[in-house]
Scaffold this motif. Structure first.
Motif, PDB file in Angstrom:
ATOM      1  N   GLN A  91       0.780  -1.063  -0.043  1.00 12.03           N
ATOM      2  CA  GLN A  91      -0.196   0.032   0.040  1.00 12.03           C
ATOM      3  C   GLN A  91       0.806   1.352  -0.001  1.00 12.03           C
ATOM      4  O   GLN A  91       0.645   2.282  -0.720  1.00 12.03           O
ATOM      5  CB  GLN A  91      -1.027   0.126   1.303  1.00 12.03           C
ATOM      6  CG  GLN A  91      -2.183  -0.992   1.133  1.00 12.03           C
ATOM      7  CD  GLN A  91      -2.853  -1.115  -0.031  1.00 12.03           C
ATOM      8  OE1 GLN A  91      -3.160  -0.122  -0.516  1.00 12.03           O
ATOM      9  NE2 GLN A  91      -3.175  -2.098  -0.684  1.00 12.03           N
ATOM     10  N   ASN A  92       2.055   1.284   0.663  1.00 12.99           N
ATOM     11  CA  ASN A  92       2.784   2.457   0.846  1.00 12.99           C
ATOM     12  C   ASN A  92       3.639   2.765  -0.431  1.00 12.99           C
ATOM     13  O   ASN A  92       3.705   4.056  -0.903  1.00 12.99           O
ATOM     14  CB  ASN A  92       3.835   2.260   1.968  1.00 12.99           C
ATOM     15  CG  ASN A  92       3.308   2.095   3.157  1.00 12.99           C
ATOM     16  OD1 ASN A  92       2.143   3.014   3.413  1.00 12.99           O
ATOM     17  ND2 ASN A  92       3.946   1.631   4.277  1.00 12.99           N
ATOM     18  N   LYS A  94       2.232   1.754  -3.537  1.00 12.38           N
ATOM     19  CA  LYS A  94       1.197   2.239  -4.456  1.00 12.38           C
ATOM     20  C   LYS A  94       1.028   3.994  -4.198  1.00 12.38           C
ATOM     21  O   LYS A  94       0.847   4.866  -5.008  1.00 12.38           O
ATOM     22  CB  LYS A  94       0.034   1.762  -4.249  1.00 12.38           C
ATOM     23  CG  LYS A  94      -0.066   0.283  -4.732  1.00 12.38           C
ATOM     24  CD  LYS A  94      -1.373  -0.278  -5.099  1.00 12.38           C
ATOM     25  CE  LYS A  94      -2.221  -0.457  -3.901  1.00 12.38           C
ATOM     26  NZ  LYS A  94      -3.523  -1.315  -4.118  1.00 12.38           N
ATOM     27  N   HIS A  95       1.232   4.226  -2.757  1.00  8.92           N
ATOM     28  CA  HIS A  95       1.112   5.612  -2.518  1.00  8.92           C
ATOM     29  C   HIS A  95       2.415   6.404  -2.599  1.00  8.92           C
ATOM     30  O   HIS A  95       2.206   7.622  -1.918  1.00  8.92           O
ATOM     31  CB  HIS A  95       0.350   5.863  -1.190  1.00  8.92           C
ATOM     32  CG  HIS A  95      -1.202   5.176  -1.343  1.00  8.92           C
ATOM     33  ND1 HIS A  95      -2.139   5.992  -2.192  1.00  8.92           N
ATOM     34  CD2 HIS A  95      -1.924   4.141  -0.812  1.00  8.92           C
ATOM     35  CE1 HIS A  95      -3.211   4.993  -2.209  1.00  8.92           C
ATOM     36  NE2 HIS A  95      -3.100   4.010  -1.490  1.00  8.92           N
ATOM     37  N   SER A  97       5.047   6.179  -0.823  1.00 12.00           N
ATOM     38  CA  SER A  97       5.749   6.571   0.419  1.00 12.00           C
ATOM     39  C   SER A  97       6.811   5.733   1.117  1.00 12.00           C
ATOM     40  O   SER A  97       7.061   5.819   2.166  1.00 12.00           O
ATOM     41  CB  SER A  97       4.518   6.972   1.718  1.00 12.00           C
ATOM     42  OG  SER A  97       3.920   5.693   1.684  1.00 12.00           O
ATOM     43  N   LYS A 111       0.124  13.055  -2.874  1.00  8.38           N
ATOM     44  CA  LYS A 111      -0.591  12.416  -2.269  1.00  8.38           C
ATOM     45  C   LYS A 111      -1.995  12.714  -2.846  1.00  8.38           C
ATOM     46  O   LYS A 111      -2.786  11.582  -2.796  1.00  8.38           O
ATOM     47  CB  LYS A 111      -0.341  12.631  -0.607  1.00  8.38           C
ATOM     48  CG  LYS A 111      -1.035  11.420   0.077  1.00  8.38           C
ATOM     49  CD  LYS A 111      -0.637  11.973   1.426  1.00  8.38           C
ATOM     50  CE  LYS A 111      -1.465  10.824   2.383  1.00  8.38           C
ATOM     51  NZ  LYS A 111      -1.237  10.975   3.847  1.00  8.38           N
ATOM     52  N   THR A 114      -2.692  11.256  -5.942  1.00 12.18           N
ATOM     53  CA  THR A 114      -3.025   9.737  -6.068  1.00 12.18           C
ATOM     54  C   THR A 114      -4.386   9.592  -5.320  1.00 12.18           C
ATOM     55  O   THR A 114      -5.162   8.663  -5.955  1.00 12.18           O
ATOM     56  CB  THR A 114      -1.861   9.147  -4.977  1.00 12.18           C
ATOM     57  OG1 THR A 114      -0.793   9.611  -5.601  1.00 12.18           O
ATOM     58  CG2 THR A 114      -1.889   7.676  -5.088  1.00 12.18           C
ATOM     59  N   GLN A 115      -4.684  10.089  -4.214  1.00 14.00           N
ATOM     60  CA  GLN A 115      -5.917   9.939  -3.507  1.00 14.00           C
ATOM     61  C   GLN A 115      -7.067  10.317  -4.418  1.00 14.00           C
ATOM     62  O   GLN A 115      -8.169   9.558  -4.813  1.00 14.00           O
ATOM     63  CB  GLN A 115      -5.924  10.726  -2.456  1.00 14.00           C
ATOM     64  CG  GLN A 115      -5.298  10.071  -1.286  1.00 14.00           C
ATOM     65  CD  GLN A 115      -5.080  10.935  -0.151  1.00 14.00           C
ATOM     66  OE1 GLN A 115      -5.585  11.951  -0.182  1.00 14.00           O
ATOM     67  NE2 GLN A 115      -4.686  10.239   1.170  1.00 14.00           N
ATOM     68  N   ASP A 118      -7.485   7.359  -7.213  1.00 15.05           N
ATOM     69  CA  ASP A 118      -7.494   6.099  -6.782  1.00 15.05           C
ATOM     70  C   ASP A 118      -8.885   5.448  -6.978  1.00 15.05           C
ATOM     71  O   ASP A 118      -8.820   4.048  -7.443  1.00 15.05           O
ATOM     72  CB  ASP A 118      -7.112   6.138  -5.149  1.00 15.05           C
ATOM     73  CG  ASP A 118      -5.728   5.610  -4.648  1.00 15.05           C
ATOM     74  OD1 ASP A 118      -5.036   5.377  -5.589  1.00 15.05           O
ATOM     75  OD2 ASP A 118      -5.601   5.799  -3.561  1.00 15.05           O
ATOM     76  N   ARG A 148      -0.918   5.145 -12.988  1.00 11.93           N
ATOM     77  CA  ARG A 148      -0.698   5.714 -11.779  1.00 11.93           C
ATOM     78  C   ARG A 148       0.595   6.376 -11.756  1.00 11.93           C
ATOM     79  O   ARG A 148       0.692   7.630 -11.138  1.00 11.93           O
ATOM     80  CB  ARG A 148      -0.809   4.534 -10.416  1.00 11.93           C
ATOM     81  CG  ARG A 148      -0.418   5.216  -9.165  1.00 11.93           C
ATOM     82  CD  ARG A 148      -0.209   4.188  -8.071  1.00 11.93           C
ATOM     83  NE  ARG A 148      -1.550   3.924  -7.550  1.00 11.93           N
ATOM     84  CZ  ARG A 148      -2.451   2.604  -7.559  1.00 11.93           C
ATOM     85  NH1 ARG A 148      -1.835   1.627  -8.195  1.00 11.93           N
ATOM     86  NH2 ARG A 148      -3.614   2.697  -7.398  1.00 11.93           N
ATOM     87  N   THR A 152       1.511  10.430 -10.997  1.00 18.22           N
ATOM     88  CA  THR A 152       2.082  10.808  -9.624  1.00 18.22           C
ATOM     89  C   THR A 152       3.428  10.774  -9.980  1.00 18.22           C
ATOM     90  O   THR A 152       4.250  11.982  -8.979  1.00 18.22           O
ATOM     91  CB  THR A 152       1.851   9.789  -8.549  1.00 18.22           C
ATOM     92  OG1 THR A 152       2.478   8.482  -9.047  1.00 18.22           O
ATOM     93  CG2 THR A 152       0.320   9.479  -8.434  1.00 18.22           C
TER      94      THR A 152
END
Length: 199
Positions: A91-92, A94-95, A97, A111, A114-115, A118, A148, A152
């Motif tokens: 998950q990190n 994908k985002h 981080s 961020k 991305t959100q 999503d 994605r 990003t």
């Protein structure tokens, strides 16, 4: 995101979709699909070994990799590939981080972006239920990962960046067009209207 992280994201996104398939046949398929992304078998095997239960504990399985004699996998009767730690790590990834040692001013914007997308990317991934073949399902995962990254990474869009997906998109246009539309609108907006779109 580094090339190493992108490869890991690709590996974990595939393995996550293979419950009750913790075996070498799945690894062979992963290596086969990896060639579409220019990931060689040795590179994928090195990452699997690094992420296994005996090293980073991202995967439930343990690997014994010998580049002469082959690969052994010990799955301890696991029913899924990713550990709880592995799921969080994925998950990190994908985002975006993972591996950030410094905070950039654009981090909040990335961020948020991305959100913001999503939901559309999740909707795109859910189209795999109507894909006719496993190959198309995996290609859809690769396609959504690339989208994605385009959303990003904040790099200048290159002509033909998604060219390798052209036959896949044409073949599945009806199922993909609705969730892809807002994503393509955002990428087009950046390409056509943002003067300083080259971070």
């Amino acid at each position: 995101m580094s090339q190493n992280d992108k490869m890991r994201e690709f590996i974990l996104s595939y393995l996550e979709t293979q419950p009750n398939q913790v075996n070498l046949a799945t690894v062979r398929k992963l290596i086969g699909y990896g060639t579409n992304n220019d990931y060689g078998a040795p590179d994928i095997l090195k990452q699997l070994l690094a992420m296994d239960q005996n090293h980073e504990a991202i995967l439930t399985a343990t690997f014994d990799v010998d580049f002469v004699d082959g690969v052994k996998l010990f799955n301890n009767k696991a029913t899924r590939w990713l550990t709880a730690k592995g799921t969080k790590y994925f998950q990190n990834l994908k985002h975006g981080s993972v591996g950030q040692s410094t905070i950039h001013l654009s981090a909040n914007n990335e961020k948020h972006t991305t959100q913001k997308y999503d939901g559309y990317l999740s909707q795109l991934i859910s189209a795999k239920n109507v894909m006719q073949t496993e190959s198309d399902q995996v290609t859809l995962q690769e396609f959504s990962l690339d989208l994605r990254h385009l959303l990003t990474d904040n790099k200048k869009l290159e002509r033909g960046a998604l060219n390798k997906f052209s036959p896949f998109v044409q073949r599945n246009w009806q199922e993909l067009s609705t969730p892809m539309t807002p994503i393509f609108m955002e990428l087009s907006r950046r390409f056509l209207f943002d003067k300083d779109y080259d971070a």
